[in-house]
Motif scaffolding. Structure first.
Motif, mmCIF file in Angstrom:
data_model
loop_
_atom_site.group_PDB
_atom_site.id
_atom_site.type_symbol
_atom_site.label_atom_id
_atom_site.label_comp_id
_atom_site.label_asym_id
_atom_site.label_seq_id
_atom_site.Cartn_x
_atom_site.Cartn_y
_atom_site.Cartn_z
ATOM 1 N N PRO A 1 0.803 -1.233 0.000
ATOM 2 C CA PRO A 1 0.000 0.000 0.000
ATOM 3 C C PRO A 1 0.833 1.279 0.000
ATOM 4 C CG PRO A 1 -0.684 -1.484 1.783
ATOM 5 C CD PRO A 1 0.595 -2.036 1.223
ATOM 6 N N SER A 2 0.189 2.385 -0.366
ATOM 7 C CA SER A 2 0.854 3.698 -0.360
ATOM 8 C C SER A 2 -0.187 4.789 -0.509
ATOM 9 C CB SER A 2 1.839 3.790 -1.521
ATOM 10 O OG SER A 2 2.217 5.121 -1.759
ATOM 11 N N LEU A 3 0.059 5.925 0.098
ATOM 12 C CA LEU A 3 -0.714 7.142 -0.170
ATOM 13 C C LEU A 3 0.214 8.177 -0.821
ATOM 14 C CD1 LEU A 3 -3.227 8.947 2.203
ATOM 15 C CD2 LEU A 3 -1.524 10.228 0.955
ATOM 16 N N ARG A 4 1.233 8.619 -0.064
ATOM 17 C CA ARG A 4 2.111 9.701 -0.504
ATOM 18 C C ARG A 4 2.931 9.337 -1.747
ATOM 19 N NH1 ARG A 4 0.652 10.231 4.432
ATOM 20 N NH2 ARG A 4 0.893 7.999 4.365
ATOM 21 N N THR A 5 3.560 8.177 -1.714
ATOM 22 C CA THR A 5 4.476 7.814 -2.801
ATOM 23 C C THR A 5 3.725 7.717 -4.116
ATOM 24 O OG1 THR A 5 5.754 6.617 -1.163
ATOM 25 C CG2 THR A 5 6.222 6.133 -3.460
ATOM 26 N N ARG A 6 2.563 7.079 -4.055
ATOM 27 C CA ARG A 6 1.760 6.883 -5.254
ATOM 28 C C ARG A 6 1.346 8.221 -5.863
ATOM 29 N NH1 ARG A 6 -2.537 2.734 -5.764
ATOM 30 N NH2 ARG A 6 -1.413 2.009 -3.951
ATOM 31 N N VAL B 1 8.814 0.912 -8.686
ATOM 32 C CA VAL B 1 8.354 -0.289 -7.970
ATOM 33 C C VAL B 1 8.379 -0.057 -6.469
ATOM 34 C CG1 VAL B 1 8.804 -2.746 -7.546
ATOM 35 C CG2 VAL B 1 9.347 -1.760 -9.788
ATOM 36 N N ARG B 2 7.291 -0.421 -5.792
ATOM 37 C CA ARG B 2 7.296 -0.446 -4.321
ATOM 38 C C ARG B 2 7.151 -1.875 -3.828
ATOM 39 N NH1 ARG B 2 4.448 2.740 0.555
ATOM 40 N NH2 ARG B 2 6.246 4.030 0.084
ATOM 41 N N THR B 3 8.048 -2.243 -2.965
ATOM 42 C CA THR B 3 7.961 -3.556 -2.328
ATOM 43 C C THR B 3 8.484 -3.459 -0.901
ATOM 44 O OG1 THR B 3 8.639 -5.862 -2.462
ATOM 45 C CG2 THR B 3 10.228 -4.246 -3.237
ATOM 46 N N LEU C 1 15.483 0.204 1.652
ATOM 47 C CA LEU C 1 15.721 1.638 1.446
ATOM 48 C C LEU C 1 14.484 2.355 0.897
ATOM 49 C CD1 LEU C 1 19.271 1.414 -0.207
ATOM 50 C CD2 LEU C 1 18.772 2.264 2.100
ATOM 51 N N HIS C 2 14.425 3.666 1.152
ATOM 52 C CA HIS C 2 13.308 4.477 0.643
ATOM 53 C C HIS C 2 13.898 5.801 0.130
ATOM 54 C CE1 HIS C 2 9.415 5.950 -0.070
ATOM 55 N NE2 HIS C 2 8.854 5.845 1.115
ATOM 56 N N PRO C 3 14.576 5.744 -1.026
ATOM 57 C CA PRO C 3 15.361 6.909 -1.458
ATOM 58 C C PRO C 3 14.557 8.158 -1.805
ATOM 59 C CG PRO C 3 15.344 5.210 -3.167
ATOM 60 C CD PRO C 3 14.719 4.606 -1.951
ATOM 61 N N LEU C 4 13.356 8.020 -2.387
ATOM 62 C CA LEU C 4 12.572 9.219 -2.695
ATOM 63 C C LEU C 4 12.153 9.928 -1.413
ATOM 64 C CD1 LEU C 4 10.294 8.130 -5.687
ATOM 65 C CD2 LEU C 4 12.120 9.821 -5.736
ATOM 66 N N GLN C 5 11.877 9.130 -0.368
ATOM 67 C CA GLN C 5 11.549 9.719 0.932
ATOM 68 C C GLN C 5 12.751 10.494 1.464
ATOM 69 O OE1 GLN C 5 8.502 9.556 2.845
ATOM 70 N NE2 GLN C 5 9.638 11.209 3.806
ATOM 71 N N SER C 6 13.927 9.875 1.381
ATOM 72 C CA SER C 6 15.125 10.511 1.946
ATOM 73 C C SER C 6 15.471 11.801 1.207
ATOM 74 C CB SER C 6 16.314 9.556 1.879
ATOM 75 O OG SER C 6 15.978 8.326 2.445
ATOM 76 N N CYS D 1 8.010 10.397 8.259
ATOM 77 C CA CYS D 1 7.687 10.169 6.847
ATOM 78 C C CYS D 1 6.195 9.970 6.601
ATOM 79 C CB CYS D 1 8.472 8.964 6.333
ATOM 80 S SG CYS D 1 8.050 7.432 7.189
ATOM 81 N N LEU D 2 5.432 9.650 7.653
ATOM 82 C CA LEU D 2 4.013 9.299 7.544
ATOM 83 C C LEU D 2 3.848 8.004 6.737
ATOM 84 C CD1 LEU D 2 2.347 12.803 6.923
ATOM 85 C CD2 LEU D 2 2.849 11.703 9.114
ATOM 86 N N PRO D 3 2.854 7.176 6.972
ATOM 87 C CA PRO D 3 1.797 7.360 7.972
ATOM 88 C C PRO D 3 2.321 7.194 9.396
ATOM 89 C CG PRO D 3 1.613 5.172 7.011
ATOM 90 C CD PRO D 3 2.700 5.886 6.262
#
Ligand code: CP
Length: 317
Positions: free
Chosen positions: A46-51, A109-111, A146-151, A274-276
């Motif tokens: 699932p995702s809210l922000r990234t999507r 891709v999100r996993t 890792l979550h590079p777009l968040q960082s 980063c939320l949620p």
């Protein structure tokens, strides 16, 4: 930039931040850069922000974005080499990824990790197989570790909020949670702050929550949260499950939840997450509702981070 999986894919972090800030000032400045190009956003979780931020970013560049919720709408994917597929999986990544490579110019891709076996998760089996078999650039929308777009969005937010501070003191503080969560956000934040190099970086957590040294490197670890918070300019709050006793919840101690009393020893620190977020478990209402919280701005900056990365990859297309 060929792929965007970690900070190691970035030639110049400061230039990427500046590009993101140029997009923030003028979202349409490169509105035709992606004309005629299509980006796939694949979600295995699932995702809210990234999507939504990535869709908005693509739209600002004139790209078409197609979201595919693989976990809910797709065939169950197999990732194991030489698998005898007589179980629940229907399609091997070796067959699915090249097809997606025919449909899209860029694939995101999100996993999440399974948190069962550290070796498997830290091998990044899923994202690496998309890279291997899709034949087009891959952007991580968060991987097992890792979550590079968040960082990138986090550092943009810190840069914006640290006017007048040359080298901010940034504290990454573990917080309690009811579920076992990945280490990805914390790993990635540590990796990016280390690579950026413009901060005094402290990590604080209960004993047993040590992160992988490959990401934390020379960050100072202080197990006493109150001591760690002294004179902090930024506090990044996040839960993660144990790395050593892999995937386990060792503590749910609510004394680790940041509140105004704890914040009083800081340099009027800005608070990030980063939320949620689980209110009144990970972070108190008084912090989230207060003037020191950057969480909404931080989430807003996800658009400019994604736009900067998409624009950089479009240069190679
Ligand atoms: N921070 C973040 O990645 O949020 P989502 O899980 O909602 O995308």
């Amino acid at each position: 930039m060929k792929n965007f999986i970690s900070v190691n894919d970035v030639d110049d972090i400061n230039e990427l931040i500046e590009q993101a800030l140029r997009f923030k000032a003028n979202p349409s400045v490169l509105k035709t850069a992606g004309a005629g190009k299509r980006v796939g956003l694949l979600f295995l979780n699932p995702s809210l922000r990234t999507r939504i931020s990535t869709q908005v970013a693509a739209s600002n560049l004139g790209m078409e974005a197609i979201v595919f919720n693989v976990d809910k709408e797709g065939w169950a994917l197999e990732f194991t080499e030489a698998a005898i597929m007589n179980g629940t999986t229907v399609e091997h990544i070796k067959d699915a990824a090249p097809v997606l490579g025919q449909y899209f110019d860029i694939l995101c891709v999100r996993t999440f990790p399974a948190l069962q076996n550290r070796e498997d998760d830290y091998a990044e089996l899923v994202i690496n197989q998309f890279i291997k078999y899709a034949g087009i650039p891959i952007i991580s929308l968060e991987s097992a570790t890792l979550h590079p777009l968040q960082s990138l969005a986090d550092i943009i937010t810190i840069k914006e909020a640290s006017l007048g501070i040359t080298k901010p003191k940034i504290v990454l503080s573990w917080a309690p949670h009811v579920k076992a969560l990945p280490q990805a956000v914390a790993n990635s934040f540590a990796q990016w702050i280390n690579a950026w190099g413009n901060a005094e970086f402290i990590i604080t957590h209960p004993k047993g929550y040590e992160l992988d040294n490959n990401f934390t490197k020379n960050a100072t670890v202080i197990l006493d949260q109150d001591e760690a918070l002294l004179n902090a300019d930024f506090v990044y709050v996040k839960n993660w499950s144990a790395y050593n006793d892999y995937g386990k919840i060792i503590s749910t101690d609510l004394n680790w939840m940041l509140n105004n009393k704890k914040l009083s020893v800081t340099n009027n620190a800005k608070v990030m997450h980063c939320l949620p977020v689980r209110r009144n478990v990970e972070l108190s209402d008084e912090i989230l509702n207060g003037l020191n919280s950057l969480v909404t701005k931080q989430a807003g900056n996800r658009v400019w981070a994604a736009q900067a990365v998409l624009a950089e990859i479009l240069k190679t297309k």
